[in-house]
Design a protein around this motif. Sequence first.
Motif, PDB file in Angstrom:
ATOM      1  N   ILE A 189       0.852  -1.182   0.000  1.00 45.07           N
ATOM      2  CA  ILE A 189       0.000   0.000   0.000  1.00 45.07           C
ATOM      3  C   ILE A 189       0.887   1.230   0.000  1.00 45.07           C
ATOM      4  O   ILE A 189       1.729   1.396   0.889  1.00 45.07           O
ATOM      5  N   CYS A 190       0.719   2.064  -1.021  1.00 41.76           N
ATOM      6  CA  CYS A 190       1.556   3.249  -1.098  1.00 41.76           C
ATOM      7  C   CYS A 190       1.112   4.274  -0.060  1.00 41.76           C
ATOM      8  O   CYS A 190      -0.060   4.640  -0.010  1.00 41.76           O
ATOM      9  N   CYS A 191       2.030   4.664   0.757  1.00 40.90           N
ATOM     10  CA  CYS A 191       1.733   5.681   1.778  1.00 40.90           C
ATOM     11  C   CYS A 191       2.548   6.933   1.530  1.00 40.90           C
ATOM     12  O   CYS A 191       2.866   7.686   2.460  1.00 40.90           O
ATOM     13  N   GLY A 192       2.949   7.140   0.259  1.00 43.43           N
ATOM     14  CA  GLY A 192       3.598   8.400  -0.104  1.00 43.43           C
ATOM     15  C   GLY A 192       2.582   9.525   0.060  1.00 43.43           C
ATOM     16  O   GLY A 192       1.389   9.276   0.216  1.00 43.43           O
ATOM     17  N   THR A 193       3.053  10.734   0.003  1.00 45.98           N
ATOM     18  CA  THR A 193       2.182  11.878   0.317  1.00 45.98           C
ATOM     19  C   THR A 193       0.900  11.905  -0.513  1.00 45.98           C
ATOM     20  O   THR A 193      -0.192  12.029   0.038  1.00 45.98           O
ATOM     21  N   ALA A 194       1.031  11.773  -1.833  1.00 45.45           N
ATOM     22  CA  ALA A 194      -0.160  11.885  -2.688  1.00 45.45           C
ATOM     23  C   ALA A 194      -1.165  10.783  -2.357  1.00 45.45           C
ATOM     24  O   ALA A 194      -2.352  11.041  -2.162  1.00 45.45           O
ATOM     25  N   CYS A 195      -0.679   9.554  -2.304  1.00 47.06           N
ATOM     26  CA  CYS A 195      -1.582   8.437  -2.024  1.00 47.06           C
ATOM     27  C   CYS A 195      -2.168   8.537  -0.625  1.00 47.06           C
ATOM     28  O   CYS A 195      -3.347   8.266  -0.415  1.00 47.06           O
ATOM     29  N   TYR A 196      -1.342   8.945   0.307  1.00 46.20           N
ATOM     30  CA  TYR A 196      -1.813   9.051   1.686  1.00 46.20           C
ATOM     31  C   TYR A 196      -2.954  10.052   1.785  1.00 46.20           C
ATOM     32  O   TYR A 196      -3.999   9.770   2.353  1.00 46.20           O
ATOM     33  N   THR A 227       6.758   3.580   0.731  1.00 50.40           N
ATOM     34  CA  THR A 227       6.872   4.998   0.400  1.00 50.40           C
ATOM     35  C   THR A 227       6.472   5.124  -1.069  1.00 50.40           C
ATOM     36  O   THR A 227       6.206   4.115  -1.718  1.00 50.40           O
ATOM     37  N   CYS A 228       6.453   6.321  -1.597  1.00 51.80           N
ATOM     38  CA  CYS A 228       5.950   6.578  -2.950  1.00 51.80           C
ATOM     39  C   CYS A 228       6.433   5.530  -3.951  1.00 51.80           C
ATOM     40  O   CYS A 228       7.622   5.299  -4.116  1.00 51.80           O
ATOM     41  N   LEU A 229       5.488   4.888  -4.628  1.00 49.02           N
ATOM     42  CA  LEU A 229       5.806   3.872  -5.638  1.00 49.02           C
ATOM     43  C   LEU A 229       6.154   4.528  -6.973  1.00 49.02           C
ATOM     44  O   LEU A 229       6.375   3.860  -7.962  1.00 49.02           O
ATOM     45  N   GLU A 230       6.140   5.844  -6.981  1.00 47.49           N
ATOM     46  CA  GLU A 230       6.457   6.672  -8.148  1.00 47.49           C
ATOM     47  C   GLU A 230       5.454   6.547  -9.273  1.00 47.49           C
ATOM     48  O   GLU A 230       5.734   6.858 -10.420  1.00 47.49           O
ATOM     49  N   LEU A 231       4.282   6.058  -8.930  1.00 40.20           N
ATOM     50  CA  LEU A 231       3.229   5.966  -9.942  1.00 40.20           C
ATOM     51  C   LEU A 231       2.480   7.280 -10.046  1.00 40.20           C
ATOM     52  O   LEU A 231       1.942   7.611 -11.092  1.00 40.20           O
ATOM     53  N   CYS A 232       2.457   8.026  -8.958  1.00 34.95           N
ATOM     54  CA  CYS A 232       1.746   9.309  -8.989  1.00 34.95           C
ATOM     55  C   CYS A 232       2.434  10.244  -9.984  1.00 34.95           C
ATOM     56  O   CYS A 232       1.805  11.114 -10.555  1.00 34.95           O
ATOM     57  N   GLU A 233       3.739  10.054 -10.198  1.00 30.95           N
ATOM     58  CA  GLU A 233       4.460  10.889 -11.166  1.00 30.95           C
ATOM     59  C   GLU A 233       4.326  10.318 -12.570  1.00 30.95           C
ATOM     60  O   GLU A 233       4.019  11.014 -13.517  1.00 30.95           O
ATOM     61  N   PRO A 257      -5.220   6.584  -4.492  1.00 39.44           N
ATOM     62  CA  PRO A 257      -4.073   5.840  -3.988  1.00 39.44           C
ATOM     63  C   PRO A 257      -3.802   4.553  -4.780  1.00 39.44           C
ATOM     64  O   PRO A 257      -4.716   3.908  -5.267  1.00 39.44           O
ATOM     65  N   TYR A 258      -2.519   4.246  -4.877  1.00 34.32           N
ATOM     66  CA  TYR A 258      -2.093   3.057  -5.607  1.00 34.32           C
ATOM     67  C   TYR A 258      -1.749   1.918  -4.655  1.00 34.32           C
ATOM     68  O   TYR A 258      -1.199   2.142  -3.578  1.00 34.32           O
ATOM     69  N   VAL A 259      -2.069   0.701  -5.101  1.00 37.34           N
ATOM     70  CA  VAL A 259      -1.692  -0.503  -4.358  1.00 37.34           C
ATOM     71  C   VAL A 259      -1.036  -1.445  -5.352  1.00 37.34           C
ATOM     72  O   VAL A 259      -1.483  -1.543  -6.506  1.00 37.34           O
TER      73      VAL A 259
HETATM   74  S1  FES Z   1       2.555   8.827  -3.430  1.00 35.49           S
HETATM   75 FE1  FES Z   1       1.782   6.907  -4.048  1.00 35.49          FE
HETATM   76  S2  FES Z   1       2.681   6.589  -5.958  1.00 35.49           S
HETATM   77 FE2  FES Z   1       3.526   8.444  -5.277  1.00 35.49          FE
END
Ligand code: FES
Length: 90
Positions: free
Chosen positions: A8-15, A43-49, A57-59
């Motif tokens: 489970i991505c808990c980077g800022t955007a996904c969170y 941490t960020c899976l870099e999919l948001c970029e 959110p990405y999983v």
């Molecule tokens: S914060 Fe989830 S992919 Fe970047």
Amino acid sequence: MDKIKVEICCGTACYLLGAANLMAVEDEIPESLRDRVEVEARTCLELCEKENLGGAPYVRFNGTEIMAQATSEKVLERIAELAGGDGRDA
Ligand code: FES
């Protein structure tokens, strides 16, 4: 049998877009599947970029399969499918 890996991505955007609630999924996994599933916060899976923010959110399942706009329901459904459809408690 290999464990089903759920990241489970808990980077800022996904969170901010819902991953905070997704971590609760671990407690909702049916008893019969608990020992077959491994849930990890990443941490960020870099999919948001690469993809786009609208997909958060990405999983990620088993290291390769990406689920966008993940919800607890969708994640639990996919876990049951990956487990072979026997994910329901009798
Ligand atoms: S914060 Fe989830 S992919 Fe970047």
